[in-house]
Design a protein around this motif. Structure first.
Motif, PDB file in Angstrom:
ATOM      1  N   THR A  79       0.855  -1.189   0.000  1.00 24.89           N
ATOM      2  CA  THR A  79       0.000   0.000   0.000  1.00 24.89           C
ATOM      3  C   THR A  79       0.892   1.240   0.000  1.00 24.89           C
ATOM      4  O   THR A  79       2.045   1.207   0.430  1.00 24.89           O
ATOM      5  CB  THR A  79      -0.904   0.047   1.239  1.00 24.89           C
ATOM      6  N   ASN A  80       0.352   2.340  -0.464  1.00 18.83           N
ATOM      7  CA  ASN A  80       1.106   3.595  -0.463  1.00 18.83           C
ATOM      8  C   ASN A  80       1.451   4.018   0.957  1.00 18.83           C
ATOM      9  O   ASN A  80       2.496   4.629   1.199  1.00 18.83           O
ATOM     10  CB  ASN A  80       0.304   4.681  -1.176  1.00 18.83           C
ATOM     11  N   GLU A  81       0.591   3.689   1.903  1.00 22.40           N
ATOM     12  CA  GLU A  81       0.859   4.020   3.305  1.00 22.40           C
ATOM     13  C   GLU A  81       2.077   3.257   3.816  1.00 22.40           C
ATOM     14  O   GLU A  81       2.932   3.827   4.514  1.00 22.40           O
ATOM     15  CB  GLU A  81      -0.361   3.700   4.173  1.00 22.40           C
ATOM     16  N   THR A  82       2.168   1.960   3.473  1.00 19.75           N
ATOM     17  CA  THR A  82       3.317   1.171   3.907  1.00 19.75           C
ATOM     18  C   THR A  82       4.594   1.678   3.253  1.00 19.75           C
ATOM     19  O   THR A  82       5.647   1.757   3.892  1.00 19.75           O
ATOM     20  CB  THR A  82       3.102  -0.317   3.562  1.00 19.75           C
ATOM     21  N   ILE A  83       4.510   2.034   1.974  1.00 17.47           N
ATOM     22  CA  ILE A  83       5.675   2.574   1.274  1.00 17.47           C
ATOM     23  C   ILE A  83       6.161   3.855   1.943  1.00 17.47           C
ATOM     24  O   ILE A  83       7.365   4.089   2.086  1.00 17.47           O
ATOM     25  CB  ILE A  83       5.335   2.831  -0.208  1.00 17.47           C
ATOM     26  N   LYS A  84       5.227   4.667   2.398  1.00 19.65           N
ATOM     27  CA  LYS A  84       5.569   5.936   3.040  1.00 19.65           C
ATOM     28  C   LYS A  84       6.100   5.746   4.454  1.00 19.65           C
ATOM     29  O   LYS A  84       7.100   6.369   4.844  1.00 19.65           O
ATOM     30  CB  LYS A  84       4.338   6.847   3.078  1.00 19.65           C
ATOM     31  N   LYS A  85       5.445   4.866   5.230  1.00 17.88           N
ATOM     32  CA  LYS A  85       5.772   4.745   6.640  1.00 17.88           C
ATOM     33  C   LYS A  85       6.807   3.670   6.962  1.00 17.88           C
ATOM     34  O   LYS A  85       7.481   3.745   8.004  1.00 17.88           O
ATOM     35  CB  LYS A  85       4.495   4.475   7.443  1.00 17.88           C
ATOM     36  N   LYS A  86       6.949   2.659   6.088  1.00 24.68           N
ATOM     37  CA  LYS A  86       7.871   1.563   6.385  1.00 24.68           C
ATOM     38  C   LYS A  86       8.771   1.222   5.191  1.00 24.68           C
ATOM     39  O   LYS A  86       8.864   0.072   4.773  1.00 24.68           O
ATOM     40  CB  LYS A  86       7.093   0.321   6.823  1.00 24.68           C
ATOM     41  N   PRO A  87       9.459   2.218   4.656  1.00 19.34           N
ATOM     42  CA  PRO A  87      10.328   1.947   3.509  1.00 19.34           C
ATOM     43  C   PRO A  87      11.477   0.988   3.845  1.00 19.34           C
ATOM     44  O   PRO A  87      11.898   0.193   3.000  1.00 19.34           O
ATOM     45  CB  PRO A  87      10.850   3.340   3.124  1.00 19.34           C
ATOM     46  N   LYS A  88      11.984   1.054   5.086  1.00 18.11           N
ATOM     47  CA  LYS A  88      13.084   0.167   5.481  1.00 18.11           C
ATOM     48  C   LYS A  88      12.635  -1.289   5.446  1.00 18.11           C
ATOM     49  O   LYS A  88      13.381  -2.171   4.999  1.00 18.11           O
ATOM     50  CB  LYS A  88      13.569   0.533   6.889  1.00 18.11           C
ATOM     51  N   LEU A  89      11.423  -1.553   5.902  1.00 19.46           N
ATOM     52  CA  LEU A  89      10.881  -2.914   5.876  1.00 19.46           C
ATOM     53  C   LEU A  89      10.792  -3.428   4.439  1.00 19.46           C
ATOM     54  O   LEU A  89      11.218  -4.556   4.137  1.00 19.46           O
ATOM     55  CB  LEU A  89       9.504  -2.927   6.550  1.00 19.46           C
ATOM     56  N   LEU A  90      10.236  -2.620   3.557  1.00 23.67           N
ATOM     57  CA  LEU A  90      10.049  -3.045   2.165  1.00 23.67           C
ATOM     58  C   LEU A  90      11.383  -3.231   1.456  1.00 23.67           C
ATOM     59  O   LEU A  90      11.585  -4.211   0.731  1.00 23.67           O
ATOM     60  CB  LEU A  90       9.186  -2.030   1.420  1.00 23.67           C
ATOM     61  N   ALA A  91      12.306  -2.295   1.673  1.00 22.84           N
ATOM     62  CA  ALA A  91      13.626  -2.420   1.054  1.00 22.84           C
ATOM     63  C   ALA A  91      14.348  -3.653   1.582  1.00 22.84           C
ATOM     64  O   ALA A  91      15.036  -4.358   0.831  1.00 22.84           O
ATOM     65  CB  ALA A  91      14.455  -1.162   1.323  1.00 22.84           C
ATOM     66  N   GLY A  92      14.174  -3.916   2.880  1.00 25.43           N
ATOM     67  CA  GLY A  92      14.809  -5.091   3.472  1.00 25.43           C
ATOM     68  C   GLY A  92      14.292  -6.381   2.873  1.00 25.43           C
ATOM     69  O   GLY A  92      15.064  -7.305   2.575  1.00 25.43           O
ATOM     70  N   PHE A  93      12.967  -6.462   2.678  1.00 21.51           N
ATOM     71  CA  PHE A  93      12.424  -7.673   2.071  1.00 21.51           C
ATOM     72  C   PHE A  93      12.903  -7.795   0.622  1.00 21.51           C
ATOM     73  O   PHE A  93      13.296  -8.873   0.181  1.00 21.51           O
ATOM     74  CB  PHE A  93      10.892  -7.685   2.105  1.00 21.51           C
ATOM     75  N   GLY A  94      12.863  -6.677  -0.112  1.00 12.65           N
ATOM     76  CA  GLY A  94      13.316  -6.716  -1.499  1.00 12.65           C
ATOM     77  C   GLY A  94      14.771  -7.129  -1.611  1.00 12.65           C
ATOM     78  O   GLY A  94      15.147  -7.881  -2.522  1.00 12.65           O
TER      79      GLY A  94
END
Length: 360
Positions: free
Chosen positions: A224-239
């Motif tokens: 979600t755009n909210e997750t991208i905004k608030k948890k970029p470290k989490l998403l980058a870490g998974f990627g």
């Protein structure tokens, strides 16, 4: 969560896990498959080898009934990350629909279209233009196969509503029976299904399609755009963990096949010698060849913008969207550099030195 079909929770003694690290953040990641197979091994490797632990992530992989289900469940908060086909998710993102999904892709994974139009390997048909007057099998008349099949026909100069007949033939054994009994002359199915047909004794041959259509982006990571905004470290870490998993698997496909069988014993072929089973498993890993592209070299997660614009054009021409969708609405590139911030050579070395006996 009642619509989710299966949950994969794996606890391992991580290779290279963080000593004394705080408790990992628990997240759900949805994969658009009813059953596990070797094609998802890079995801499995990311967890089994401790790459996710290194990012402080405790991931539950959830198998779901296709990309539509993945997008919906991520949008409604039942999972933080989804691996989904953009052809379906982008349709649901467009303005003007009843309840547009507030999603965006943050890491590109599949750089080629997983859908093809194929014929039995012994068919005399050599081109899409030769399908005029023929019957084409799809899983269902409302499936994504209809969109792709019609696009391939239009690109070849045929009228998909007049020149061919689409017939629903289901999947698996039902679809193979339809081909063997010549109920259909061709099929529009996804990559792993075609490989499975071949392994089951009903090999198919893909017909050449327009290069732009062949290179449409496919299953990639969204949130979600909210997750991208608030948890970029989490998403980058998974990627980043998935990128490492892919690098490992490309360097040691056998290890990743065995890893899949260890975690999902039901995915291991039931018949044949050890060598025959491994050969079958390795054939499924050819899907990873589409996870890289010469245009981006060794980098992972990079978005090739012109191809995403081609995707918008594809959906527009097919009537799935009312107006073009800008690339900035479909994906964000802000995490790509972070996703590639690791020592790729070290991962490849680890893969080449990996002891296969640990997976037996």
């Amino acid at each position: 969560m009642n619509k989710l079909l299966a949950v994969f929770l794996l606890t391992v003694s991580a290779c290279g896990s963080l000593s004394g690290a705080v408790s990992a953040e628990q997240i759900n990641v949805l994969l658009p498959q009813r059953n596990a197979n070797e094609a998802i091994a890079p995801f499995i490797a990311a967890k089994y080898l401790g790459y996710l632990d290194q990012e402080g992530l405790d991931v539950a992989y959830i198998l779901a009934a296709g990309s539509n289900e993945v997008a919906i469940q991520v949008a409604t908060g039942n999972a933080q990350i989804g691996w989904a086909s953009p052809a379906q998710a982008v349709i649901a993102m467009q303005e003007g629909v009843a309840a547009p999904l507030d999603l965006r892709y943050f890491s590109s994974v599949e750089y080629r279209n997983i859908w093809s139009i194929s014929v039995p390997v012994d068919s005399a048909i050599q081109s899409v233009t030769e399908l005029k007057g023929k019957r084409i099998g799809v899983t269902a008349l409302g499936s994504a196969a209809m969109n792709y099949g019609k696009a391939y026909l239009r690109a070849a100069g045929l009228n998909p509503d007049r020149d061919v007949t689409f017939i629903p033939i289901g999947a698996g054994g039902q679809a193979m029976a339809a081909m063997k009994q010549k109920v259909v002359d061709a099929i529009v199915f996804w990559e792993t299904a075609n490989i499975t047909f071949g392994l089951a004794g009903s090999p198919v041959r893909q017909l050449p399609i327009d290069d732009k259509l062949a290179k449409l982006p496919d299953v990639s990571l969204l949130a979600t755009n909210e997750t991208i905004k608030k948890k970029p470290k989490l998403l980058a870490g998974f990627g980043r963990a998935l990128a490492k998993g892919l690098d490992f698997c490309l360097a040691n496909r056998t290890a990743c096949v065995l890893m899949t069988w260890k975690i999902y014993p039901e995915s291991k072929p039931a018949e044949g010698s050890v060598e025959q089973k491994l050969e079958r498993g390795l054939k499924m890993t050819t899907t990873w060849d589409g996870w890289t592209d010469l245009e981006i070299g060794d980098k992972r997660g990079v978005f090739i913008e012109p191809r995403w614009q081609d995707l918008s054009d594809f959906l527009l021409q097919g009537g799935q969207i009312a107006k073009p969708i800008p690339a900035s609405r479909m994906f964000t590139t802000e995490l790509v550099d972070q996703i590639n911030d690791y020592d790729r050579a070290a991962i490849v070395k680890q893969a080449k030195n990996f002891d296969l006996k640990t997976l037996q």
